[in-house]
Design an enzyme around this catalytic site. Structure first.
Site, mmCIF file in Angstrom:
data_model
loop_
_atom_site.group_PDB
_atom_site.id
_atom_site.type_symbol
_atom_site.label_atom_id
_atom_site.label_comp_id
_atom_site.label_asym_id
_atom_site.label_seq_id
_atom_site.Cartn_x
_atom_site.Cartn_y
_atom_site.Cartn_z
ATOM 1 N N GLN A 48 35.286 -17.177 18.070
ATOM 2 C CA GLN A 48 35.374 -18.578 18.493
ATOM 3 C C GLN A 48 36.629 -18.891 19.297
ATOM 4 O OE1 GLN A 48 34.455 -19.912 14.264
ATOM 5 N NE2 GLN A 48 33.613 -21.606 15.450
ATOM 6 N N CYS A 88 30.105 -26.681 12.616
ATOM 7 C CA CYS A 88 30.785 -25.560 13.252
ATOM 8 C C CYS A 88 31.751 -26.102 14.300
ATOM 9 C CB CYS A 88 29.745 -24.657 13.908
ATOM 10 S SG CYS A 88 30.460 -23.221 14.720
ATOM 11 N N LEU A 89 32.962 -25.555 14.336
ATOM 12 C CA LEU A 89 33.947 -26.028 15.307
ATOM 13 C C LEU A 89 33.502 -25.757 16.746
ATOM 14 C CD1 LEU A 89 37.237 -24.946 13.475
ATOM 15 C CD2 LEU A 89 36.260 -27.245 13.625
ATOM 16 N N GLY A 104 36.612 -22.725 8.239
ATOM 17 C CA GLY A 104 36.408 -21.317 8.571
ATOM 18 C C GLY A 104 36.468 -21.128 10.077
ATOM 19 N N HIS A 149 29.016 -15.373 13.226
ATOM 20 C CA HIS A 149 29.767 -15.543 14.482
ATOM 21 C C HIS A 149 30.156 -14.184 15.073
ATOM 22 C CE1 HIS A 149 30.377 -19.778 15.194
ATOM 23 N NE2 HIS A 149 30.833 -20.003 13.976
ATOM 24 N N HIS A 162 28.227 -17.666 7.353
ATOM 25 C CA HIS A 162 28.310 -18.396 8.641
ATOM 26 C C HIS A 162 29.320 -17.699 9.564
ATOM 27 C CE1 HIS A 162 28.791 -22.445 10.900
ATOM 28 N NE2 HIS A 162 29.739 -21.681 11.394
ATOM 29 N N GLU A 163 30.470 -17.296 9.010
ATOM 30 C CA GLU A 163 31.517 -16.672 9.845
ATOM 31 C C GLU A 163 31.129 -15.253 10.274
ATOM 32 O OE1 GLU A 163 33.529 -18.671 11.021
ATOM 33 O OE2 GLU A 163 33.284 -20.262 9.554
HETATM 34 NI NI NI Z 1 31.064 -21.830 13.010
#
Ligand code: NI
Length: 175
Positions: free
Chosen positions: A51, A99-100, A46, A145, A141-142
């Site tokens: 991000q 998370c990236l 995701g 963000h 989660h997204e």
């Molecule tokens: Ni994330």
């Protein structure tokens, strides 16, 4: 398509509130394509526009789940423009989240087990659907963000500090 740079903590851009997409244009679709390219390149499931430093409410998800338990991952790209949670269950579920933007760090996060989401697709058509399992966790989660919230905000301060320290140590070792 372009692989974009993924912002990592403590980049202040990750804490900004993203704005709704007013109209889905070719530019939006190009952003979506680049976000998928970036997410696959980083081996994530995701990615939120926040991000990659774009403060627009756009999320891409692909759980890449195999058709059979031991099978090859199958691509199933999903895009959510202006996603909104319209309902969340009282029942919760816990997943070991990563998370990236917080590379290689994981923690158990408790969230509503099921949720309903309303969103627009890449052509501007409106959808609403209920999700459970990993998809419910991932979309929450997204959406976090897009509101400047990270998964480490959902865990204890002690665990959060530990993750930040471990990440600093890993970066030092890699430098
Ligand atoms: Ni994330």
């Amino acid at each position: 398509m372009t692989v974009m740079t993924i912002l990592e903590i403590p980049h202040p851009g990750l804490r900004e509130m993203a704005a709704p997409v007013a109209a889905i244009t070719d530019e939006t679709r190009a952003l979506i394509d680049d976000m998928f390219e970036t997410m696959y390149d980083a081996r994530g499931i995701g990615l939120a526009a926040t991000q990659v430093g774009v403060l627009q409410r756009v999320v891409v998800i692909d759980l890449q789940e195999p058709e059979e338990p031991e099978g090859e991952p199958v691509r199933d790209p999903k895009v959510f423009v202006n996603p909104e949670l319209t309902w969340t269950s009282e029942e919760t579920a816990t997943y070991n989240e990563g998370c990236l933007s917080i590379p290689e760090q994981y923690a158990e996060v408790e969230r509503p087990a099921r949720c309903r989401v309303k969103w627009l697709d890449r052509d501007g058509a409106s959808h609403e659907e209920e999700f459970d399992g990993l998809m419910a966790t991932c979309i929450q989660h997204e959406i976090d963000h897009l509101n400047g919230v990270l998964f480490i905000d959902h865990i204890s301060r002690l665990k959060r500090d530990m993750i930040v320290k471990k990440l600093a140590k890993a970066r030092k070792a890699a430098a």
